[in-house]
Design a protein around this motif. Sequence first.
Motif, PDB file in Angstrom:
ATOM      1  N   ARG A   1      18.658   5.505 -56.677  1.00 55.16           N
ATOM      2  CA  ARG A   1      19.456   4.297 -56.459  1.00 55.16           C
ATOM      3  C   ARG A   1      19.261   3.711 -55.061  1.00 55.16           C
ATOM      4  O   ARG A   1      19.526   2.538 -54.831  1.00 55.16           O
ATOM      5  N   THR A   2      18.823   4.540 -54.122  1.00 54.78           N
ATOM      6  CA  THR A   2      18.727   4.101 -52.725  1.00 54.78           C
ATOM      7  C   THR A   2      17.332   4.353 -52.156  1.00 54.78           C
ATOM      8  O   THR A   2      17.164   5.108 -51.189  1.00 54.78           O
ATOM      9  N   PRO A   3      16.287   3.737 -52.742  1.00 57.02           N
ATOM     10  CA  PRO A   3      14.914   4.001 -52.279  1.00 57.02           C
ATOM     11  C   PRO A   3      14.662   3.565 -50.846  1.00 57.02           C
ATOM     12  O   PRO A   3      13.764   4.096 -50.183  1.00 57.02           O
ATOM     13  N   LEU A   4      15.444   2.615 -50.331  1.00 55.43           N
ATOM     14  CA  LEU A   4      15.224   2.139 -48.965  1.00 55.43           C
ATOM     15  C   LEU A   4      15.471   3.241 -47.936  1.00 55.43           C
ATOM     16  O   LEU A   4      14.938   3.187 -46.822  1.00 55.43           O
ATOM     17  N   ARG A   5      16.276   4.240 -48.310  1.00 53.09           N
ATOM     18  CA  ARG A   5      16.505   5.353 -47.391  1.00 53.09           C
ATOM     19  C   ARG A   5      15.203   6.114 -47.133  1.00 53.09           C
ATOM     20  O   ARG A   5      14.930   6.549 -46.006  1.00 53.09           O
ATOM     21  N   ALA A   6      14.414   6.262 -48.181  1.00 55.60           N
ATOM     22  CA  ALA A   6      13.129   6.951 -48.024  1.00 55.60           C
ATOM     23  C   ALA A   6      12.181   6.132 -47.161  1.00 55.60           C
ATOM     24  O   ALA A   6      11.478   6.672 -46.293  1.00 55.60           O
ATOM     25  N   HIS A   7      12.145   4.817 -47.376  1.00 52.12           N
ATOM     26  CA  HIS A   7      11.266   3.964 -46.572  1.00 52.12           C
ATOM     27  C   HIS A   7      11.698   3.963 -45.098  1.00 52.12           C
ATOM     28  O   HIS A   7      10.861   3.952 -44.194  1.00 52.12           O
ATOM     29  N   LYS A   8      13.006   3.998 -44.864  1.00 51.81           N
ATOM     30  CA  LYS A   8      13.498   4.060 -43.488  1.00 51.81           C
ATOM     31  C   LYS A   8      13.065   5.369 -42.827  1.00 51.81           C
ATOM     32  O   LYS A   8      12.637   5.386 -41.666  1.00 51.81           O
ATOM     33  N   GLY A   9      13.172   6.477 -43.568  1.00 54.14           N
ATOM     34  CA  GLY A   9      12.726   7.762 -43.033  1.00 54.14           C
ATOM     35  C   GLY A   9      11.244   7.746 -42.726  1.00 54.14           C
ATOM     36  O   GLY A   9      10.792   8.296 -41.706  1.00 54.14           O
ATOM     37  N   CYS A  10      10.461   7.086 -43.568  1.00 54.51           N
ATOM     38  CA  CYS A  10       9.024   7.010 -43.340  1.00 54.51           C
ATOM     39  C   CYS A  10       8.689   6.138 -42.139  1.00 54.51           C
ATOM     40  O   CYS A  10       7.718   6.401 -41.425  1.00 54.51           O
ATOM     41  N   ARG A  11       9.472   5.088 -41.917  1.00 52.60           N
ATOM     42  CA  ARG A  11       9.215   4.258 -40.734  1.00 52.60           C
ATOM     43  C   ARG A  11       9.377   5.070 -39.452  1.00 52.60           C
ATOM     44  O   ARG A  11       8.637   4.863 -38.479  1.00 52.60           O
ATOM     45  N   GLY A  12      10.325   5.987 -39.444  1.00 51.60           N
ATOM     46  CA  GLY A  12      10.467   6.862 -38.280  1.00 51.60           C
ATOM     47  C   GLY A  12       9.230   7.707 -38.059  1.00 51.60           C
ATOM     48  O   GLY A  12       8.820   7.939 -36.910  1.00 51.60           O
ATOM     49  N   LEU A  13       8.597   8.139 -39.151  1.00 52.10           N
ATOM     50  CA  LEU A  13       7.364   8.932 -39.026  1.00 52.10           C
ATOM     51  C   LEU A  13       6.202   8.064 -38.562  1.00 52.10           C
ATOM     52  O   LEU A  13       5.339   8.525 -37.809  1.00 52.10           O
ATOM     53  N   ILE A  14       6.179   6.797 -39.005  1.00 45.21           N
ATOM     54  CA  ILE A  14       5.133   5.876 -38.540  1.00 45.21           C
ATOM     55  C   ILE A  14       5.224   5.704 -37.025  1.00 45.21           C
ATOM     56  O   ILE A  14       4.217   5.765 -36.305  1.00 45.21           O
ATOM     57  N   ALA A  15       6.452   5.477 -36.537  1.00 45.00           N
ATOM     58  CA  ALA A  15       6.639   5.289 -35.093  1.00 45.00           C
ATOM     59  C   ALA A  15       6.144   6.501 -34.314  1.00 45.00           C
ATOM     60  O   ALA A  15       5.459   6.362 -33.283  1.00 45.00           O
ATOM     61  N   LYS A  16       6.468   7.677 -34.791  1.00 44.29           N
ATOM     62  CA  LYS A  16       6.050   8.902 -34.101  1.00 44.29           C
ATOM     63  C   LYS A  16       4.543   9.103 -34.190  1.00 44.29           C
ATOM     64  O   LYS A  16       3.897   9.515 -33.217  1.00 44.29           O
ATOM     65  N   TYR A  17       3.971   8.799 -35.336  1.00 43.47           N
ATOM     66  CA  TYR A  17       2.535   9.006 -35.574  1.00 43.47           C
ATOM     67  C   TYR A  17       1.684   8.051 -34.735  1.00 43.47           C
ATOM     68  O   TYR A  17       0.711   8.455 -34.100  1.00 43.47           O
TER      69      TYR A  17
END
Length: 296
Positions: A222-238
């Motif tokens: 129901r809340t797929p945007l939570r996963a995308h938000k978590g992935c954006r944090g990994l993009i920033a770190k990467y």
Amino acid sequence: MRRWWAAVAVGVTAALALGGCGAPAGVDRDLADDWPALGAPVAFVPQADACHTTIQDVGYLSGWNPVDCSTAHRAETLHVGTLTGPDAGRGAPPRAGSAGIRTAHAECAKQVDKAVGAEWHSGRLRLSVVFPSALAWTGGARWFRCDVSEVASLDDGSVVARHASLRNALKAGSPLALGCFNPKLRKDHVEEMKPVACTAKHHAEFVGVYHFPDISYAEFDRTPLRAHKGCRGLIAKYVKVPDNGDLVYRAGTIIYHPYKEEWADGDRGVQCFLWVSDRTLTRSLKGGGTKALPIT
């Protein structure tokens, strides 16, 4: 067999009668006390570092036919654990989605990461938890196997036959490790992630695994945007760019997440990819900073 033993007994009796009441030196007239006691039966427990030609859902003893890992095989047992506590006290092996299988999956993931040299989700791998049969469980077996296989691609989960062990298979430079891709899209759906060298033209790159909180699959769905938000944090770190509101203007996100059944068994690993649609990349963006991933 019974007649043979009877004949021996009669012969010994006759010899003792002819010899009088005394017994020869070293003979104590007790025919049973010199036999060694039988040891307690030892239950079968599989061993790690065993390769198998077939994928098993249940660890039947009849199916334990390991082969040398240098020959063709489709699965490898990288760890064998033991279920303890309340889960071990139940009358049958853990069912799909139960607390017992989630406990075993957590241990398997931890041990398999160590064995392959990186987070197992970061490569083309499949993890399976295999419990003993119901009959073996009734007999006291409480082990579980952590079996790993190579799969063809992110989109094709079919198992690939291997001719080498998966130990250290995800060390730096591994061909199994996820890298750069060209996504084939239809509207907002990814139909295929075609892997390419990061020096070739591409539009997406794997940045890491986001371990989702322990919520139900229905809530996750129901809340797929939570996963995308978590992935954006990994993009920033990467990439080494600021993790702020501007990140959505630097790159999009593509995620691959566990299926409902895998989620129920405890898999929370979401594979994260940065996606740049408006320009073509020809190198990895790892550590590239704001120049490599500018605001557009």
